[in-house]
Write an enzyme that holds these catalytic residues in place. Structure first.
Site, short mmCIF file in Angstrom:
data_model
loop_
_atom_site.label_atom_id
_atom_site.label_comp_id
_atom_site.label_asym_id
_atom_site.label_seq_id
_atom_site.Cartn_x
_atom_site.Cartn_y
_atom_site.Cartn_z
CD GLU A 139 -2.71 1.69 0.45
OE1 GLU A 139 -2.66 2.86 -0.03
OE2 GLU A 139 -3.34 0.73 0.05
CG ASP A 168 -3.35 -2.61 -0.73
OD1 ASP A 168 -2.69 -3.30 -1.61
OD2 ASP A 168 -2.72 -2.66 0.40
N GLY A 248 -8.77 24.54 -7.47
CA GLY A 248 -8.51 25.80 -7.82
C GLY A 248 -9.33 26.81 -6.57
#
Length: 425
Positions: A139, A168, A248
């Site tokens: 992971e 994962d 943004g």
């Protein structure tokens, strides 16, 4: 009501998290998922992080709902024969072994196609073809190599991995999409194919906005990042942006009433341009609506620290749920930081099947996640995970059509280990 993947049979050769996430999703859509496990041992997560003695761990139970378990020693000649017969009749075979492991078992792609030219072979690997393709990946390694860690955290701190298992479980989700797409294509071509999802690729797909920003950075500073407003120079790579919004619109996590004792008394607040006037009114700064230093998004950039400090003074006077109710009524984007304990107590999530309480024969009741994808015509209840080898005899008899004598011969050979028998539940 039916099952979306009714009639699809999946041979599940996966373990730990990435592969089981994929096959659990397929099972939740109605596929018959046959989990192949080693006799006496099974998926390693059955015993990892165990909280109830002599019972399957939550790590295992929460990743293997709605599956059937067969124990099979594939090094045993009889076990290998059983596996070959299963390959012949399954639609999909899913594996997340280390690179080359399936080939060493004698199940090369050529051999699998020989047994069943219509089968879909789906694989999770750490990397795609390239210099690292033979490396094992877990992971956090995937988060680091896929670009997530370098862009997560605060700019003056270490790179961070996220608690969300995007390496994962994120890969498993991608692989499930690849499988159903390949199944659809098979209806057109009649052929099976290989489906590969590399963990690095899946994480990078989740980080596409940071690859966007890397290209933008070549043309100038990233103006929506807090460090631009603070006058701090950018380097040549995308920086860690703290809790800035990736879209943004300036956004940050702010304290709410009770933050001194509650580590989750926070709310995420976005200063979205269309509702700026409402924000000014609710926090008691109506003059900011016309003040040239605050009236436009561009003008606000150098003042974001001041603006969010003022907003936080308002949020600290309210609980996160009070703030959410007020702001939501004004269409101001925000969201409370919910703890796992708070989420587990949310009755609405049980009503939609997002959370489910199940009963297990050895560990008792436990809470698990349900199918996050809702189809109006997919009627599949979430069921508990299987005990090790619980369905061995059932699969040999019902799926492969073996007689009692044939099953007894296989059992005597040691190919399936000891089989489990349960009293009626």
């Amino acid at each position: 009501m039916g099952k979306a993947l009714d009639g699809v049979r999946v041979l599940d050769f996966t373990h730990v998290q990435s592969g089981p996430t994929c096959t659990q999703l397929l099972a939740w859509f109605g596929a018959d998922v046959i989990k192949v496990e080693r006799p006496g041992e099974g998926d390693v997560t059955r015993g990892q992080l165990r909280d109830v003695p002599n019972a399957d761990s939550l790590y295992f139970t929460m990743l293997n709902s709605n599956k059937r378990s067969i124990t099979l020693d594939t090094k045993n000649p009889e076990g290998k024969k059983v596996l070959e017969e299963l390959v012949k009749i399954c639609d999909v075979m899913v594996e997340n072994f280390a690179p080359g492991a399936l080939d060493r078992m004698g199940f090369t792609w050529e051999r699998i196609q020989e047994l069943n030219p219509r089968i879909i072979l789906a694989s999770v690997k750490g990397f795609g073809p390239g210099p690292f393709e033979d490396c094992k990946v877990y992971e956090n390694v995937a988060q680091c190599t896929g670009g997530s860690a370098s862009t997560t955290g605060f700019r003056d701190g270490l790179p961070l991995v996220t608690a969300a298992q995007i390496g994962d479980s994120g890969t498993g989700l991608h692989l499930a999409l690849g499988i159903v797409t390949a199944l659809y294509q098979r209806t057109l071509t009649g052929r099976g194919q290989k489906v590969l999802c590399a963990m690095q690729d899946a994480v990078l797909n989740f980080c596409r906005v940071k690859m966007r920003d890397q290209q933008r950075l070549d043309r100038g500073p990233l103006r929506e990042y807090s460090q631009f407003g603070e006058g701090l120079p950018f380097g040549d790579t995308v920086p860690r942006a703290g809790n800035d919004s990736g879209g943004g619109q300036p956004g940050r996590i702010l304290k709410c009433k009770g933050w001194e004792t509650d580590p989750n008394a926070y709310i995420y607040f976005i200063t979205q341009a269309p509702v700026w006037a409402k924000i000014c009114d609710v926090i008691g700064e109506p003059e900011w609506k016309t003040d040239p230093n605050y009236a436009t998004p561009a003008a606000r950039l150098p003042h974001l620290n001041e603006i969010f400090t003022r907003i936080e003074a308002w949020t600290m006077a309210h609980t996160k749920f009070e703030a959410m109710e007020i702001l939501n009524g004004l269409d101001i984007p925000c969201g409370p930081v919910l703890s796992m304990k708070e989420i587990a107590a949310d009755e609405s999530l049980y009503a939609t099947g997002t959370l489910v309480e199940l009963d297990h024969p050895t560990r008792g009741k436990y809470l698990t996640v349900g199918n996050p994808i809702k189809l109006s015509d997919n009627d599949v209840e979430v069921e508990r995970s299987p005990l090790l080898g619980e369905h061995t005899e059932e699969i040999l008899a019902e799926v492969l059509g073996l007689s009692g004598d044939e099953i007894e011969r296989i059992k005597t050979s040691g190919a399936v280990g000891e089989t489990v028998r349960l009293a009626a539940e």
